[in-house]
Design a protein around this motif. Structure first.
Motif, PDB file in Angstrom:
ATOM      1  N   LEU A  51     107.593 129.459  63.425  1.00  0.00           N
ATOM      2  CA  LEU A  51     106.144 129.216  63.451  1.00  0.00           C
ATOM      3  C   LEU A  51     105.550 129.327  62.040  1.00  0.00           C
ATOM      4  CD1 LEU A  51     105.096 131.061  66.722  1.00  0.00           C
ATOM      5  CD2 LEU A  51     105.147 128.605  66.299  1.00  0.00           C
ATOM      6  N   SER A  52     106.115 130.246  61.267  1.00  0.00           N
ATOM      7  CA  SER A  52     105.646 130.407  59.893  1.00  0.00           C
ATOM      8  C   SER A  52     105.910 129.138  59.085  1.00  0.00           C
ATOM      9  CB  SER A  52     106.344 131.624  59.265  1.00  0.00           C
ATOM     10  OG  SER A  52     106.432 131.495  57.896  1.00  0.00           O
ATOM     11  N   ILE A  53     107.072 128.538  59.321  1.00  0.00           N
ATOM     12  CA  ILE A  53     107.395 127.286  58.609  1.00  0.00           C
ATOM     13  C   ILE A  53     106.453 126.174  59.066  1.00  0.00           C
ATOM     14  CG2 ILE A  53     109.139 125.494  58.305  1.00  0.00           C
ATOM     15  CD1 ILE A  53     111.240 127.676  58.518  1.00  0.00           C
ATOM     16  N   VAL A  54     106.238 126.091  60.381  1.00  0.00           N
ATOM     17  CA  VAL A  54     105.342 125.057  60.910  1.00  0.00           C
ATOM     18  C   VAL A  54     103.958 125.218  60.278  1.00  0.00           C
ATOM     19  CG1 VAL A  54     104.199 124.195  62.987  1.00  0.00           C
ATOM     20  CG2 VAL A  54     106.597 124.837  63.088  1.00  0.00           C
ATOM     21  N   ASN A  55     103.491 126.468  60.228  1.00  0.00           N
ATOM     22  CA  ASN A  55     102.174 126.752  59.657  1.00  0.00           C
ATOM     23  C   ASN A  55     102.115 126.332  58.184  1.00  0.00           C
ATOM     24  OD1 ASN A  55      99.537 127.904  59.609  1.00  0.00           O
ATOM     25  ND2 ASN A  55     100.398 129.617  58.472  1.00  0.00           N
ATOM     26  N   THR A  56     103.152 126.728  57.439  1.00  0.00           N
ATOM     27  CA  THR A  56     103.198 126.383  56.015  1.00  0.00           C
ATOM     28  C   THR A  56     103.150 124.869  55.815  1.00  0.00           C
ATOM     29  OG1 THR A  56     104.487 128.339  55.543  1.00  0.00           O
ATOM     30  CG2 THR A  56     104.598 126.589  53.920  1.00  0.00           C
ATOM     31  N   MET A  57     103.950 124.179  56.595  1.00  0.00           N
ATOM     32  CA  MET A  57     104.041 122.734  56.415  1.00  0.00           C
ATOM     33  C   MET A  57     102.762 122.032  56.880  1.00  0.00           C
ATOM     34  SD  MET A  57     106.825 122.624  54.877  1.00  0.00           S
ATOM     35  CE  MET A  57     106.919 120.869  54.622  1.00  0.00           C
ATOM     36  N   LEU A  58     102.139 122.562  57.946  1.00  0.00           N
ATOM     37  CA  LEU A  58     100.878 121.962  58.412  1.00  0.00           C
ATOM     38  C   LEU A  58      99.781 122.124  57.365  1.00  0.00           C
ATOM     39  CD1 LEU A  58     100.611 122.812  62.227  1.00  0.00           C
ATOM     40  CD2 LEU A  58     100.726 120.559  61.173  1.00  0.00           C
ATOM     41  N   MET A  59      99.749 123.297  56.749  1.00  0.00           N
ATOM     42  CA  MET A  59      98.776 123.517  55.684  1.00  0.00           C
ATOM     43  C   MET A  59      99.036 122.552  54.535  1.00  0.00           C
ATOM     44  SD  MET A  59      98.519 127.646  55.636  1.00  0.00           S
ATOM     45  CE  MET A  59      97.436 127.769  54.237  1.00  0.00           C
ATOM     46  N   PHE A 108     111.376 115.827  43.772  1.00  0.00           N
ATOM     47  CA  PHE A 108     109.989 115.691  44.198  1.00  0.00           C
ATOM     48  C   PHE A 108     109.653 116.789  45.230  1.00  0.00           C
ATOM     49  CE2 PHE A 108     106.824 112.585  46.431  1.00  0.00           C
ATOM     50  CZ  PHE A 108     105.762 113.274  45.860  1.00  0.00           C
ATOM     51  N   ALA A 109     110.562 116.952  46.193  1.00  0.00           N
ATOM     52  CA  ALA A 109     110.346 117.964  47.244  1.00  0.00           C
ATOM     53  C   ALA A 109     110.280 119.364  46.632  1.00  0.00           C
ATOM     54  CB  ALA A 109     111.464 117.882  48.282  1.00  0.00           C
ATOM     55  N   LEU A 110     111.196 119.637  45.702  1.00  0.00           N
ATOM     56  CA  LEU A 110     111.199 120.962  45.050  1.00  0.00           C
ATOM     57  C   LEU A 110     109.908 121.184  44.271  1.00  0.00           C
ATOM     58  CD1 LEU A 110     114.866 121.309  43.741  1.00  0.00           C
ATOM     59  CD2 LEU A 110     113.710 122.809  45.372  1.00  0.00           C
ATOM     60  N   GLY A 111     109.473 120.114  43.580  1.00  0.00           N
ATOM     61  CA  GLY A 111     108.235 120.202  42.812  1.00  0.00           C
ATOM     62  C   GLY A 111     107.055 120.548  43.713  1.00  0.00           C
ATOM     63  N   ASN A 112     107.028 119.918  44.882  1.00  0.00           N
ATOM     64  CA  ASN A 112     105.946 120.200  45.834  1.00  0.00           C
ATOM     65  C   ASN A 112     105.986 121.649  46.300  1.00  0.00           C
ATOM     66  OD1 ASN A 112     104.855 117.624  45.789  1.00  0.00           O
ATOM     67  ND2 ASN A 112     106.275 116.871  47.340  1.00  0.00           N
ATOM     68  N   LEU A 113     107.195 122.150  46.560  1.00  0.00           N
ATOM     69  CA  LEU A 113     107.324 123.540  47.025  1.00  0.00           C
ATOM     70  C   LEU A 113     106.922 124.518  45.916  1.00  0.00           C
ATOM     71  CD1 LEU A 113     110.688 123.333  49.023  1.00  0.00           C
ATOM     72  CD2 LEU A 113     108.396 123.578  49.950  1.00  0.00           C
ATOM     73  N   PHE A 114     107.361 124.223  44.691  1.00  0.00           N
ATOM     74  CA  PHE A 114     107.044 125.127  43.574  1.00  0.00           C
ATOM     75  C   PHE A 114     105.561 125.065  43.180  1.00  0.00           C
ATOM     76  CE2 PHE A 114     111.711 124.894  42.413  1.00  0.00           C
ATOM     77  CZ  PHE A 114     111.948 126.212  42.779  1.00  0.00           C
ATOM     78  N   SER A 115     104.902 123.987  43.602  1.00  0.00           N
ATOM     79  CA  SER A 115     103.484 123.883  43.237  1.00  0.00           C
ATOM     80  C   SER A 115     102.633 124.866  44.046  1.00  0.00           C
ATOM     81  CB  SER A 115     102.990 122.451  43.464  1.00  0.00           C
ATOM     82  OG  SER A 115     102.927 122.175  44.847  1.00  0.00           O
ATOM     83  N   ARG A 116     103.183 125.371  45.153  1.00  0.00           N
ATOM     84  CA  ARG A 116     102.482 126.400  45.954  1.00  0.00           C
ATOM     85  C   ARG A 116     103.440 127.573  46.122  1.00  0.00           C
ATOM     86  NH1 ARG A 116     101.954 121.335  47.354  1.00  0.00           N
ATOM     87  NH2 ARG A 116      99.876 120.463  47.642  1.00  0.00           N
ATOM     88  N   PRO A 117     103.722 128.265  45.004  1.00  0.00           N
ATOM     89  CA  PRO A 117     104.819 129.238  45.004  1.00  0.00           C
ATOM     90  C   PRO A 117     104.642 130.390  45.984  1.00  0.00           C
ATOM     91  CG  PRO A 117     103.533 129.392  42.975  1.00  0.00           C
ATOM     92  CD  PRO A 117     103.047 128.193  43.705  1.00  0.00           C
ATOM     93  N   ARG A 177     102.929 130.664  48.818  1.00  0.00           N
ATOM     94  CA  ARG A 177     103.096 130.281  50.215  1.00  0.00           C
ATOM     95  C   ARG A 177     104.571 129.973  50.518  1.00  0.00           C
ATOM     96  NH1 ARG A 177     100.243 125.055  51.654  1.00  0.00           N
ATOM     97  NH2 ARG A 177      98.506 126.116  50.692  1.00  0.00           N
ATOM     98  N   THR A 178     105.212 129.289  49.588  1.00  0.00           N
ATOM     99  CA  THR A 178     106.625 128.957  49.792  1.00  0.00           C
ATOM    100  C   THR A 178     107.470 130.231  49.851  1.00  0.00           C
ATOM    101  OG1 THR A 178     106.297 126.896  48.597  1.00  0.00           O
ATOM    102  CG2 THR A 178     108.560 127.637  48.852  1.00  0.00           C
ATOM    103  N   VAL A 179     107.194 131.145  48.932  1.00  0.00           N
ATOM    104  CA  VAL A 179     107.979 132.386  48.885  1.00  0.00           C
ATOM    105  C   VAL A 179     107.790 133.189  50.179  1.00  0.00           C
ATOM    106  CG1 VAL A 179     108.061 134.669  47.789  1.00  0.00           C
ATOM    107  CG2 VAL A 179     108.123 132.621  46.387  1.00  0.00           C
ATOM    108  N   LEU A 180     106.547 133.261  50.668  1.00  0.00           N
ATOM    109  CA  LEU A 180     106.300 134.013  51.906  1.00  0.00           C
ATOM    110  C   LEU A 180     107.032 133.379  53.080  1.00  0.00           C
ATOM    111  CD1 LEU A 180     102.515 134.883  51.556  1.00  0.00           C
ATOM    112  CD2 LEU A 180     104.448 136.453  51.438  1.00  0.00           C
ATOM    113  N   SER A 181     107.018 132.066  53.113  1.00  0.00           N
ATOM    114  CA  SER A 181     107.697 131.360  54.193  1.00  0.00           C
ATOM    115  C   SER A 181     109.208 131.591  54.123  1.00  0.00           C
ATOM    116  CB  SER A 181     107.383 129.873  54.068  1.00  0.00           C
ATOM    117  OG  SER A 181     107.508 129.253  55.289  1.00  0.00           O
ATOM    118  N   VAL A 182     109.729 131.518  52.907  1.00  0.00           N
ATOM    119  CA  VAL A 182     111.166 131.746  52.705  1.00  0.00           C
ATOM    120  C   VAL A 182     111.529 133.187  53.104  1.00  0.00           C
ATOM    121  CG1 VAL A 182     112.923 132.043  50.910  1.00  0.00           C
ATOM    122  CG2 VAL A 182     111.532 129.986  50.943  1.00  0.00           C
ATOM    123  N   LEU A 183     110.693 134.132  52.700  1.00  0.00           N
ATOM    124  CA  LEU A 183     110.987 135.537  53.011  1.00  0.00           C
ATOM    125  C   LEU A 183     110.939 135.798  54.514  1.00  0.00           C
ATOM    126  CD1 LEU A 183     109.232 137.570  50.182  1.00  0.00           C
ATOM    127  CD2 LEU A 183     111.659 137.096  50.473  1.00  0.00           C
ATOM    128  N   GLY A 184     109.960 135.170  55.190  1.00  0.00           N
ATOM    129  CA  GLY A 184     109.860 135.317  56.646  1.00  0.00           C
ATOM    130  C   GLY A 184     111.144 134.867  57.319  1.00  0.00           C
TER     131      GLY A 184
END
Lengths: 443, 231
Positions: free
Chosen positions: A332-340, A4-13, A15-22
């Motif tokens: 902070l990038s992760i916090v931002n991603t998750m808050l969004m 479920f968690a992976l599905g949520n992350l992949f649903s916004r690829p 943003r997730t990729v940018l956060s991971v890269l950061g």
């Protein structure tokens, strides 16, 4: 839950990729920075592990290269019970090699007592000979030398070839390779030849390499030697002008190391007993009346390990501060991603609560998602960081030696996951606090 | 008090229920001390104009919000006296929700949406076969692995119904379940709900504007301005 968690992350690829890269950039930077300290640790331990004997050097000198001692202390050393072989050594900087100015990586000429060297049960350079031969008694006073494989490769000269060291011709009789960046920068020669080359006072040596006769253990012999010379006073070590320039990695390292490990300044008390005559300007001939300090330091491989560990701790503090900058931005990038994500998924959280999910289960889901970002960023960062250290070591083998060990890589990965977890905590808490009814109605 | 026609065994009891919201120093009274009973196995409708408090009542019955005052009892359990985790358990095991906007999880396929309540408890795998059977029962046997975005509105609502009934709830709370569906699809949704009410004895309470789906035997609670209207 993970699916479920992976599905949520992949649903916004994106943003997730940018956060991971950061996060990956921060973690790879961390691996890279700490690999510097790891490299120093590895080089130094690799160096001194190959030197099983004791090094007798001037009190306070960071490494033997910067030490100066009276030459006639050799006789006294040889008379101390437990001492097997004493090999006096002198050092000088090689400024020109085959007509080329040498700046970095540095090169040093090491003069050794050939006969004493041949008496050693274990001899570092002899054991690591890869071509030609080691010194023979006939090499005393000659311009025969041994060079490392790295030097041999860099100047394209081998056994039997002539090289020009600071304007003096030498014949290469052997090539060694120790694998240590600190040792594979040396050109070995007879001690008297090296004195002439470096215009070194005949009454001084850099240090003494002492091999035990196995009748006493190293610790006991170490103490015996220090006690023997206690009460005599040498001027504390100061950097020589030739090592005070910039751009010399080993000299810079030595200066830093010296600051870290140097003992409090020695109280020179003129008017005491004369320990020696005719020393160089760095070896003051004044002797204190009753000094508790020994003018020498006797160091074993263990001592070096401990001192380098102290130095590494200081370096690690500095590296931690530098890493903290990148890591803070990534967090902070992760916090931002998750808050969004929380803002966008308000209705989803309401639905989950309506279906029996508790607040803590919502927190679990959100922190799992942020931890997966941490895991991905960590895996990429660690891989890139490790690969970069390998690449740098390969491109500049004689200049840089970085070491990203398993512990550093594992720590970085765990740290990255922890960052993801921490970065997701506040958004997760906010998600769990949403009123289910309000959340659903908003949708 | 509005009572069910055959209240021998009330499953839901609402007593003197009030709910108010305070926004910018202004208090809005949404429910004004209402009381009612709904017997087990009944099919009830809450009807009334927009803003009459129907949905608020439904959410309070589902334990999704706390009343300002008054009591709600479901199967003998007072919601106001239950802890947060007890309310979570109640929603997971005894109450099924169906919403107007279907409210499926868009990142999951049909079968996983049906299993969503049981993901955190680790029972999802054990209930998978049952979920597949339920989807087949609501006519989605061939759409199990489709995502909500690949389904029509009626199909999405049927997935939501399957999700609500997988837990074998004592009561299903439906908030305008046909509000976004055409007449035929809405009729099909009510057919499923009535079948469930008949075969499983599940109590169903539906908030609606559309009185076409009300049968003569159904309990009807009419609301206006936060109060029940008496017949």
């Amino acid at each position: 839950m993970i699916r479920f968690a992976l599905g949520n992350l992949f649903s916004r690829p994106l943003r997730t990729v940018l956060s991971v890269l950061g996060l990956a950039v921060a973690i790879s930077g961390m691996v890279g920075l700490f690999s510097i300290a790891g490299g120093i640790d590895k080089v130094v331990s690799n160096t001194f592990e190959q030197i099983p004997g004791l090094l007798v050097q001037q009190q306070g000198a960071p490494i033997p290269l910067f030490s100066t001692l009276p030459a006639n202390w050799r006789t006294e050393l040889e008379a101390i019970p437990g001492v097997g072989v004493v090999d006096p050594e002198v050092f000088c900087r090689v400024n020109q090699l085959d007509g080329k100015i040498i700046i970095n990586p540095p090169r040093f000429a090491i003069g050794m007592d050939v006969n004493a060297r041949l008496e050693l049960k274990r001899s570092l350079y002899r054991e690591n000979l890869v071509d030609g031969r080691f010194f023979l008694p006939a090499d005393v006073e000659t311009n025969h030398c041994l060079v490392s494989r790295e030097i041999s490769t860099s100047i394209s000269k081998g056994v039997g070839d002539e090289i020009d060291v600071n304007g003096t011709h030498f014949e290469i009789v052997g090539i060694y390779e120790t694998g240590s960046m600190m040792l594979d920068v040396n050109i070995l020669m007879d001690i008297s030849t090296c004195r002439r080359l470096g215009r070194i006072d005949i009454n001084t040596v850099g240090c003494f390499y002492v091999e035990t006769d196995d009748s006493v253990d190293s610790k006991t012999l170490q103490k015996s030697i220090e006690d023997h010379f206690r009460g005599r006073d040498l001027q504390s070590w100061q950097p020589r002008p030739q090592f005070s320039g910039t751009g010399n990695a080993i000299a810079n390292f030595a200066r830093r190391l010296d600051k870290t490990i140097k003992a409090p300044s020695i109280n020179s008390q003129p008017g005491g007993n004369q320990a020696d005559e005719g020393r160089s300007d760095e070896v003051s001939s004044t002797v204190s009346a009753q000094s508790d300090r020994s003018p020498i330091e006797v160091r074993s491989a263990d001592d070096w390990g401990k001192r380098i560990a102290e130095f590494s701790q200081d370096l690690n503090i500095f590296l931690t501060l530098m890493t903290a900058i990148g890591v803070s931005i990534a967090t902070l990038s992760i916090v931002n991603t998750m808050l969004m994500s929380v803002t966008e998924r308000t209705t989803e959280f309401g639905i989950l609560r309506a279906n029996g999910w508790s607040q803590s289960e919502i927190i679990r889901l959100m922190t799992l998602e942020s931890s997966l970002i941490g895991l991905s960023g960590g895996l990429i960062g660690v891989s890139v960081g490790w690969f970069a250290t390998v690449l740098i070591n390969w491109v500049w083998p004689g200049r840089l030696q970085l070491h990203a060990g398993f512990t550093l890589l594992l720590f970085s990965l765990v740290f990255s996951i922890a960052l993801g977890l921490v970065g997701g905590l506040y958004p997760a808490w906010r998600a769990s606090r949403l009123s289910p009814m309000e959340s659903i109605r908003r949708g | 008090m509005v009572k069910s026609d055959e209240v021998n065994n009330p499953l839901i009891e609402v007593k003197d229920l009030t709910k108010s919201y305070r926004r910018a120093n202004f208090e809005t009274l949404v429910l004004r001390g209402i009381s009612c009973e709904v017997s087990e196995g009944s099919f009830a409708f809450v009807v009334g104009p927009s803003g009459s408090g129907k949905s608020t009542l439904l959410y309070l019955l589902g334990g999704l919000d706390n009343p300002t005052s008054g009591n709600i009892s479901i199967a003998g359990q007072q919601l106001t006296e239950m802890s947060a985790s007890e309310l979570d358990t109640l929603r997971r095991t005894k109450i099924g929700f169906i919403f107007q906007s279907f409210n499926l999880l868009r990142t999951m396929n049909c079968i996983d949406n049906v299993l969503a309540p049981f993901i955190p408890t680790g029972q999802a795998a054990a209930k998978r076969e049952e979920a597949e059977a339920l989807l087949a029962r609501v006519g989605l046997g061939d759409r199990m692995h489709h995502r909500p975005s690949e389904l029509s509105g009626g199909e999405q609502q049927r997935v939501a119904i399957a999700r609500a009934i997988l837990k074998k709830p004592k009561v299903i709370l439906a908030d305008e379940p046909t509000g976004e569906l055409d007449t035929e699809t809405g009729r099909r949704v009510f057919e499923i709900l009535r079948d469930l009410n008949k075969t499983e004895g599940t109590t169903i309470i539906t908030v609606t504007h559309d009185e076409r789906y009300i049968n003569s035997n159904d309990k009807v609670l009419r609301m206006q301005d936060g109060q029940f209207l008496t017949k």
